[in-house]
Design an enzyme around this catalytic site. Structure first.
Site, PDB file in Angstrom:
ATOM      1  N   ASP A  56      -0.082 -22.747  33.346  1.00  0.00           N
ATOM      2  CA  ASP A  56       0.718 -21.700  32.705  1.00  0.00           C
ATOM      3  C   ASP A  56       1.059 -20.615  33.710  1.00  0.00           C
ATOM      4  O   ASP A  56       0.199 -20.139  34.455  1.00  0.00           O
ATOM      5  CB  ASP A  56      -0.048 -21.075  31.533  1.00  0.00           C
ATOM      6  CG  ASP A  56       0.714 -19.894  30.944  1.00  0.00           C
ATOM      7  OD1 ASP A  56       1.759 -20.128  30.321  1.00  0.00           O
ATOM      8  OD2 ASP A  56       0.281 -18.746  31.155  1.00  0.00           O
ATOM      9  N   TYR A  61       4.123 -12.382  36.193  1.00  0.00           N
ATOM     10  CA  TYR A  61       2.961 -12.483  37.063  1.00  0.00           C
ATOM     11  C   TYR A  61       3.370 -12.340  38.531  1.00  0.00           C
ATOM     12  O   TYR A  61       3.956 -13.232  39.125  1.00  0.00           O
ATOM     13  CB  TYR A  61       2.231 -13.808  36.849  1.00  0.00           C
ATOM     14  CG  TYR A  61       1.797 -14.051  35.419  1.00  0.00           C
ATOM     15  CD1 TYR A  61       1.587 -12.990  34.533  1.00  0.00           C
ATOM     16  CD2 TYR A  61       1.598 -15.343  34.953  1.00  0.00           C
ATOM     17  CE1 TYR A  61       1.180 -13.218  33.232  1.00  0.00           C
ATOM     18  CE2 TYR A  61       1.189 -15.587  33.652  1.00  0.00           C
ATOM     19  CZ  TYR A  61       0.985 -14.522  32.792  1.00  0.00           C
ATOM     20  OH  TYR A  61       0.596 -14.754  31.492  1.00  0.00           O
ATOM     21  N   LYS A  86       7.478 -18.334  30.548  1.00  0.00           N
ATOM     22  CA  LYS A  86       7.706 -17.407  29.450  1.00  0.00           C
ATOM     23  C   LYS A  86       9.060 -16.725  29.573  1.00  0.00           C
ATOM     24  O   LYS A  86       9.650 -16.677  30.654  1.00  0.00           O
ATOM     25  CB  LYS A  86       6.579 -16.364  29.414  1.00  0.00           C
ATOM     26  CG  LYS A  86       5.189 -17.021  29.341  1.00  0.00           C
ATOM     27  CD  LYS A  86       4.088 -16.029  29.201  1.00  0.00           C
ATOM     28  CE  LYS A  86       2.741 -16.722  29.149  1.00  0.00           C
ATOM     29  NZ  LYS A  86       2.312 -17.205  30.484  1.00  0.00           N
TER      30      LYS A  86
END
Length: 339
Positions: A56, A61, A86
């Site tokens: 993931d 990030y 995402k």
């Protein structure tokens, strides 16, 4: 090296299955302290070598750094893992001297901008493919929508974007077979109950709310997942470090009541010669809605430590003892029954 074989669980009602242990790639992007790029890539490669089949990442990030690191490894080994990323944040280039780095130590030179609209979701998805250098992503989560991130008033227009267009974009991508599953990735379960009102979802990545320390999401959220055929990936199984000897809970210094509860849980674990982190890592999978536990190691050595906890055999009596002492919420599924 022979990879171990992890048990797998299906994601919702899709054809996708994931190893019950995954790799979360947020820490690899250098949150709070730096992680050298080669160390980050080595950690991803080590996870694949060990047989982990779910990775993931997210644009947030490291403001793009995590997706680049994961893509560097996965481009040569794409068939070995399911990948989630995402939507909800777009990255705009910025002079590093003007950048809002947040808690990222060495992020790429971008600022994030929230956008949960139809066009925002589509652009975010395409941008992620570019950063990853890959042709497809398996699971797409709506990232950090809800009042915990945006506040009550700030969330209203963003939720309207999702309800009036963002969800449609996700459905189109899934119905076209471009992605295999859709969901939300958040730190609060309440917004996931709101999401059920928008339509069907396959999987939710919920951080910190169904752990050995906290089962606040048990009902109505987890029970609704079973009714609606949605799976749960449990992020943050160590509750920001308090369950591995740290002093953080929910990304802040743990309050006294939490510290005392952890001590009580640790005492029961000690009675059964079970390391507290091993119990924390394996606990979420006692719930039938949970398909995967997603820790975030920062190095191959940290991942090896997690694998050692994963391999530790935990007697069913440990869960029964925790329930008997009131350290698990009533109704929590445990082997042989419920708390």
């Amino acid at each position: 090296m022979t990879a171990r074989t992890f048990p797998t669980r299906r994601i919702g009602r899709t054809d996708l299955s994931v190893s019950t242990l995954g790799l979360g790639a947020a820490s690899l992007a250098g949150i709070f302290s730096a992680v050298p790029a080669e160390q980050g890539r080595a950690t991803v490669a080590h996870a694949l070598d060990q047989g982990i089949t779910y990775l993931d990442t997210a644009p947030q990030y490291g403001l793009g750094r995590s997706e680049h690191l994961v893509g560097d490894v996965l481009r040569e080994r794409r068939s070995q893992a399911l990948l989630s990323s995402k939507v909800g944040r777009l990255l705009d280039p910025v002079d590093p001297s003007q950048q809002d780095k947040g808690n990222w130590v060495d992020p790429l030179p971008f600022n994030q901008r929230y956008d949960y609209s139809y066009d925002g979701v589509m652009r975010s998805f395409e941008d992620s493919l570019q950063r990853l250098g890959l042709s497809h992503i398996d699971i797409l989560y709506v990232h950090d929508i809800g009042t915990a991130t945006h506040g009550v008033e700030g969330n209203k227009p963003l939720w309207a974007q999702l309800a009036n267009g963002g969800y449609k974009a996700l459905r189109e991508l899934k119905d076209a077979g471009t992605i295999g599953a859709i969901g939300l990735g958040v730190n609060e379960w309440e917004v996931l109950m709101d999401a059920f009102a928008l339509g069907d979802w396959d999987v939710f990545l919920l951080a910190g709310r169904y752990t050995l320390l906290e089962q606040t999401s048990l009902d109505p959220f987890m029970t609704t997942c079973l009714e609606r055929g949605a799976s749960v990936v449990v992020g943050g199984p160590f509750n920001s470090g308090i369950l591995v000897g740290g002093d953080k809970f929910n990304y802040a210094k743990a309050p006294e009541a939490i510290v005392n509860k952890v001590k009580a849980i640790a005492a029961v674990c000690a009675e059964f010669n079970v390391p507290l982190p091993a119990a924390a890592l394996q606990f979420p999978l006692t719930h039938p809605a949970v398909c995967n536990v997603l820790p975030g190691p920062r190095s191959p050595a940290e991942l090896d430590g997690i694998l050692a906890w994963w391999d530790h055999v935990i007697p069913a009596e440990l869960w029964t003892a925790l329930a008997a002492k009131g350290l698990l919420a009533p109704g929590t599924p445990i082997p042989g029954g419920t708390a």
